[in-house]
Design a protein around this motif. Structure first.
Motif: not given
Length: 136
Positions: A81-97
């Motif tokens: 809404g009036n305030e943005s929400v920040h999400f931190i995403v951490i990817f596992p090493e096995y996922l390819l770029d």
């Protein structure tokens, strides 16, 4: 008998690849030297709306045995809404770029072309996390 070994991790770390990073000229070696001086042994690179895969690879090569760098991203959403929400995403090493790029970033409209053209244009992402996560 050796007791517990404690390590310092930074799970929310920005590099000059983040569109709002102040010192764009800071080298990867300087980033590593600062982390080593602070006794940080692992870092999740969470640049805003971008994963600079080549920078993270280079950081890992330069810092081998000193600091481990993981791929991540910080997303901002208008879902708050009036305030943005920040999400931190951490990817596992096995996922390819490519899988991260094609199955996570692209459905959110985060592409290299868009970032290079106008970094501010990806400042707010309309997240449908359940749909995007299902693609992984």
């Amino acid at each position: 008998m050796k007791g517990s070994t404690w390590h310092r991790w930074d799970l929310h770390y920005h590099t000059p690849s983040s569109h709002d990073y102040k010192n764009k000229g800071k080298s990867n070696q300087i980033l590593i030297d600062e982390l080593v001086a602070d006794n940080v042994s692992a870092v999740v690179v969470t640049d805003h709306h971008r994963i600079d895969f080549s920078r993270i690879r280079e950081l890992n090569e330069l810092a081998a045995g000193k600091v481990k760098f993981f791929r991540g991203i910080e997303l901002t959403s208008e879902l708050g809404g009036n305030e943005s929400v920040h999400f931190i995403v951490i990817f596992p090493e096995y996922l390819l770029d490519d899988i991260i790029r094609d199955s996570f970033l692209a459905p959110l409209g985060i592409t290299d072309e868009k970032i290079h053209r106008d970094p501010a244009s990806v400042s707010y992402t309309h997240l449908r996390a359940h749909e995007t996560a299902a693609n992984l």
